[in-house]
Design a protein around this motif. Structure first.
Motif, PDB file in Angstrom:
ATOM      1  N   GLN A  85      66.414  80.128  36.635  1.00 24.32           N
ATOM      2  CA  GLN A  85      66.278  79.120  37.684  1.00 24.32           C
ATOM      3  C   GLN A  85      67.571  78.987  38.486  1.00 24.32           C
ATOM      4  OE1 GLN A  85      65.981  74.724  36.946  1.00 24.32           O
ATOM      5  NE2 GLN A  85      63.883  75.018  37.657  1.00 24.32           N
ATOM      6  N   THR A  86      68.705  79.066  37.812  1.00 25.30           N
ATOM      7  CA  THR A  86      69.989  78.983  38.499  1.00 25.30           C
ATOM      8  C   THR A  86      70.163  80.133  39.486  1.00 25.30           C
ATOM      9  OG1 THR A  86      71.025  77.863  36.622  1.00 25.30           O
ATOM     10  CG2 THR A  86      72.487  78.988  38.163  1.00 25.30           C
ATOM     11  N   PHE A  87      69.879  81.350  39.043  1.00 29.73           N
ATOM     12  CA  PHE A  87      70.059  82.533  39.888  1.00 29.73           C
ATOM     13  C   PHE A  87      69.117  82.499  41.093  1.00 29.73           C
ATOM     14  CE2 PHE A  87      69.445  86.945  41.121  1.00 29.73           C
ATOM     15  CZ  PHE A  87      70.741  87.451  41.102  1.00 29.73           C
ATOM     16  N   LEU A  88      67.826  82.275  40.847  1.00 24.75           N
ATOM     17  CA  LEU A  88      66.851  82.265  41.937  1.00 24.75           C
ATOM     18  C   LEU A  88      67.026  81.058  42.847  1.00 24.75           C
ATOM     19  CD1 LEU A  88      63.621  83.420  40.054  1.00 24.75           C
ATOM     20  CD2 LEU A  88      65.181  84.793  41.440  1.00 24.75           C
ATOM     21  N   GLY A  89      67.434  79.923  42.277  1.00 23.56           N
ATOM     22  CA  GLY A  89      67.635  78.727  43.078  1.00 23.56           C
ATOM     23  C   GLY A  89      68.751  78.896  44.093  1.00 23.56           C
ATOM     24  N   ALA A  90      69.844  79.556  43.694  1.00 24.12           N
ATOM     25  CA  ALA A  90      70.943  79.806  44.623  1.00 24.12           C
ATOM     26  C   ALA A  90      70.485  80.678  45.782  1.00 24.12           C
ATOM     27  CB  ALA A  90      72.110  80.458  43.885  1.00 24.12           C
ATOM     28  N   ILE A  91      69.660  81.678  45.486  1.00 24.90           N
ATOM     29  CA  ILE A  91      69.137  82.556  46.541  1.00 24.90           C
ATOM     30  C   ILE A  91      68.239  81.771  47.491  1.00 24.90           C
ATOM     31  CG2 ILE A  91      67.647  84.549  46.993  1.00 24.90           C
ATOM     32  CD1 ILE A  91      68.629  85.748  44.364  1.00 24.90           C
ATOM     33  N   ALA A  92      67.369  80.934  46.941  1.00 23.59           N
ATOM     34  CA  ALA A  92      66.406  80.196  47.757  1.00 23.59           C
ATOM     35  C   ALA A  92      67.102  79.228  48.707  1.00 23.59           C
ATOM     36  CB  ALA A  92      65.428  79.440  46.859  1.00 23.59           C
ATOM     37  N   VAL A  93      68.095  78.495  48.214  1.00 21.14           N
ATOM     38  CA  VAL A  93      68.749  77.496  49.062  1.00 21.14           C
ATOM     39  C   VAL A  93      69.537  78.166  50.181  1.00 21.14           C
ATOM     40  CG1 VAL A  93      70.856  77.315  47.661  1.00 21.14           C
ATOM     41  CG2 VAL A  93      70.135  75.376  49.041  1.00 21.14           C
ATOM     42  N   LEU A  94      70.182  79.300  49.897  1.00 20.56           N
ATOM     43  CA  LEU A  94      70.915  80.009  50.940  1.00 20.56           C
ATOM     44  C   LEU A  94      69.966  80.636  51.955  1.00 20.56           C
ATOM     45  CD1 LEU A  94      73.754  81.683  48.844  1.00 20.56           C
ATOM     46  CD2 LEU A  94      74.032  79.950  50.622  1.00 20.56           C
ATOM     47  N   LEU A  95      68.830  81.133  51.495  1.00 18.34           N
ATOM     48  CA  LEU A  95      67.840  81.692  52.418  1.00 18.34           C
ATOM     49  C   LEU A  95      67.316  80.635  53.387  1.00 18.34           C
ATOM     50  CD1 LEU A  95      65.552  84.156  50.402  1.00 18.34           C
ATOM     51  CD2 LEU A  95      66.987  84.680  52.375  1.00 18.34           C
ATOM     52  N   SER A  96      66.999  79.460  52.870  1.00 19.43           N
ATOM     53  CA  SER A  96      66.446  78.420  53.737  1.00 19.43           C
ATOM     54  C   SER A  96      67.445  78.007  54.806  1.00 19.43           C
ATOM     55  CB  SER A  96      66.022  77.206  52.893  1.00 19.43           C
ATOM     56  OG  SER A  96      67.140  76.620  52.254  1.00 19.43           O
ATOM     57  N   HIS A  97      68.717  77.858  54.444  1.00 20.00           N
ATOM     58  CA  HIS A  97      69.723  77.466  55.427  1.00 20.00           C
ATOM     59  C   HIS A  97      70.001  78.585  56.429  1.00 20.00           C
ATOM     60  CE1 HIS A  97      70.482  74.162  52.625  1.00 20.00           C
ATOM     61  NE2 HIS A  97      71.104  73.568  53.614  1.00 20.00           N
ATOM     62  N   SER A  98      70.008  79.827  55.973  1.00 24.36           N
ATOM     63  CA  SER A  98      70.277  80.934  56.890  1.00 24.36           C
ATOM     64  C   SER A  98      69.119  81.150  57.852  1.00 24.36           C
ATOM     65  CB  SER A  98      70.568  82.212  56.101  1.00 24.36           C
ATOM     66  OG  SER A  98      69.481  82.549  55.257  1.00 24.36           O
ATOM     67  N   PHE A  99      67.876  81.008  57.380  1.00 26.44           N
ATOM     68  CA  PHE A  99      66.729  81.143  58.282  1.00 26.44           C
ATOM     69  C   PHE A  99      66.726  80.018  59.322  1.00 26.44           C
ATOM     70  CE2 PHE A  99      64.229  83.567  54.832  1.00 26.44           C
ATOM     71  CZ  PHE A  99      64.658  84.778  55.354  1.00 26.44           C
ATOM     72  N   LEU A 100      67.098  78.814  58.914  1.00 25.42           N
ATOM     73  CA  LEU A 100      67.174  77.707  59.869  1.00 25.42           C
ATOM     74  C   LEU A 100      68.251  77.990  60.915  1.00 25.42           C
ATOM     75  CD1 LEU A 100      66.257  74.824  60.663  1.00 25.42           C
ATOM     76  CD2 LEU A 100      68.074  73.954  59.169  1.00 25.42           C
ATOM     77  N   MET A 101      69.397  78.499  60.485  1.00 29.29           N
ATOM     78  CA  MET A 101      70.475  78.833  61.419  1.00 29.29           C
ATOM     79  C   MET A 101      70.025  79.908  62.405  1.00 29.29           C
ATOM     80  SD  MET A 101      74.293  80.269  60.544  1.00 29.29           S
ATOM     81  CE  MET A 101      73.601  81.832  59.938  1.00 29.29           C
ATOM     82  N   CYS A 102      69.297  80.910  61.921  1.00 25.92           N
ATOM     83  CA  CYS A 102      68.819  81.975  62.804  1.00 25.92           C
ATOM     84  C   CYS A 102      67.797  81.449  63.811  1.00 25.92           C
ATOM     85  CB  CYS A 102      68.215  83.111  61.982  1.00 25.92           C
ATOM     86  SG  CYS A 102      69.428  84.100  61.091  1.00 25.92           S
ATOM     87  N   GLN A 103      66.991  80.476  63.411  1.00 19.21           N
ATOM     88  CA  GLN A 103      66.066  79.865  64.364  1.00 19.21           C
ATOM     89  C   GLN A 103      66.820  79.228  65.518  1.00 19.21           C
ATOM     90  OE1 GLN A 103      62.433  77.663  62.921  1.00 19.21           O
ATOM     91  NE2 GLN A 103      63.439  77.961  60.957  1.00 19.21           N
ATOM     92  N   TRP A 104      67.921  78.549  65.187  1.00 17.28           N
ATOM     93  CA  TRP A 104      68.719  77.925  66.238  1.00 17.28           C
ATOM     94  C   TRP A 104      69.323  78.974  67.159  1.00 17.28           C
ATOM     95  CZ3 TRP A 104      68.473  73.327  68.077  1.00 17.28           C
ATOM     96  CH2 TRP A 104      68.094  72.265  67.268  1.00 17.28           C
TER      97      TRP A 104
END
Length: 349
Positions: A120-139
């Motif tokens: 959960q720790t490993f996958l959770g770190a990936i998920a949170v960074l993905l969500s923020h990076s995709f939001l940044m790319c939308q902007w």
């Protein structure tokens, strides 16, 4: 609200010296079941489970509809919406990574530890960074749409979008992967007085990356939020410039500004939920669990709302998303009905 009559020490790491054969060692104990909303307010357990079940349903259905309408309608397949669909899929993944385990643990009086905690720790770190990076790319896409309305198709060609998405994945995977290579294991955040205790602090709160990897992940999320906010301010300035000449404000530009405003609402929710939780995450390394455990659970419930809030925002502001959602529900209902009728027909024969 009924609470357990317990002392703060029962929710802290308790250490005591044990002497065996003239050798004294320090033994530490910590029980997440005595912490958080589960331990402090047991009468709230059914309410918490009901909230979490609603989270799963809203995240899967809401994000599923959002991704489906982008995938099925050619008019919605523009660069910014590619990242929006990727964000919807990431939100579903995050919800399914965290919420079912929280429901199970709260219902059965358990907590995550050992190998499952590391996963959960490993996958959770990936998920949170993905969500923020995709939001940044939308902007970045929205800003390009407005600043370069005649050249945005060239600047945001599909190969570039694919490269940007690949970059987002690399950024998300790199911190936990480097941590795994550096230490030979996935390090889980520990709390004041705890040593080598790889457990979630409560039944609701997940296992999160500790030490260097946790700090890097949190810092990257904060940097990407700031970059998104900079793009938002630049778009706002551009919108104000267009308002000075309303006759030049075409319908296409109005639609783009509306899309940016919608994304701004999503960004505002991110700031309202992620930033306080980020501060609490760093505080959990220095403060006693008895001080923070309830706050950790409350803010975890708030953060999990991000796994479906963007889908709700888009459904509220755009009729096309609402229509697609209604049609999807009708298709599921009809398919379920046909399946039941076929099953009844087979039994009757």
């Amino acid at each position: 609200m009924e609470s357990l009559h317990i002392t703060n020490d029962t929710c802290d790491v308790i250490s005591r010296n044990v002497t065996v054969d003239n050798t004294t060692v320090t033994v530490s104990s910590f029980s997440p079941l005595m912490c958080g909303l589960y331990g402090m307010y047991p009468s709230w357990r059914p309410v918490i489970i009901a909230i979490l079940v609603c989270y799963v349903l809203m995240s899967v259905l809401g994000n599923g509809c959002l991704a489906a309408v982008i995938a099925s309608r050619e008019s919605m397949q523009e660069p910014g919406n590619y990242f929006l669909a990727a964000l919807a899929v990431t939100d579903m993944f995050s919800c399914l990574l965290y919420v079912p385990l929280s429901i199970h643990n709260t219902a059965h009086g358990m907590f995550i530890n050992g190998g499952l905690c590391k996963v959960q720790t490993f996958l959770g770190a990936i998920a949170v960074l993905l969500s923020h990076s995709f939001l940044m790319c939308q902007w970045a896409c929205r800003y390009t749409h407005i600043i370069c309305p005649l050249e945005y198709e060239k600047k945001l060609a599909r190969p570039r979008i694919a490269a940007a998405m690949a970059g987002c994945v690399i950024i998300a995977v790199l911190p936990p992967f480097v941590g795994l290579v550096r230490t030979g294991t996935v390090e889980v955040v520990t709390y004041r007085g705890a040593t080598d205790m790889e457990v979630s602090p409560t039944t609701i709160y997940p296992c999160l990356p500790g030490d260097v990897e946790g700090s890097v992940t949190g810092t990257l999320c904060l940097v990407m939020m700031i970059i998104s906010s900079i793009f938002a301010s630049l778009i706002y300035r551009e919108a104000q410039r267009h308002k000075r000449n309303l006759t030049a404000l075409t319908l296409n530009m109005e639609n783009k500004l509306k899309a940016s405003k919608t994304l701004g609402i999503v960004l505002l929710f991110y700031w309202m939920t992620w930033f306080p939780s980020l501060v609490l995450y760093f505080l959990s390394k220095v403060e006693a669990m008895s001080t923070l455990s309830v706050a950790l659970d409350i803010f975890q419930l708030v953060v999990l709302a991000n796994t479906f809030i963007d889908a709700l925002v888009y459904a509220f502001r755009y009729a096309i998303y609402r229509e697609a959602s209604i049609q999807m529900f009708r298709d599921v209902r009809n398919a379920t009905r046909d399946l039941i009728l076929d099953y009844i027909e087979i039994i009757s024969e």
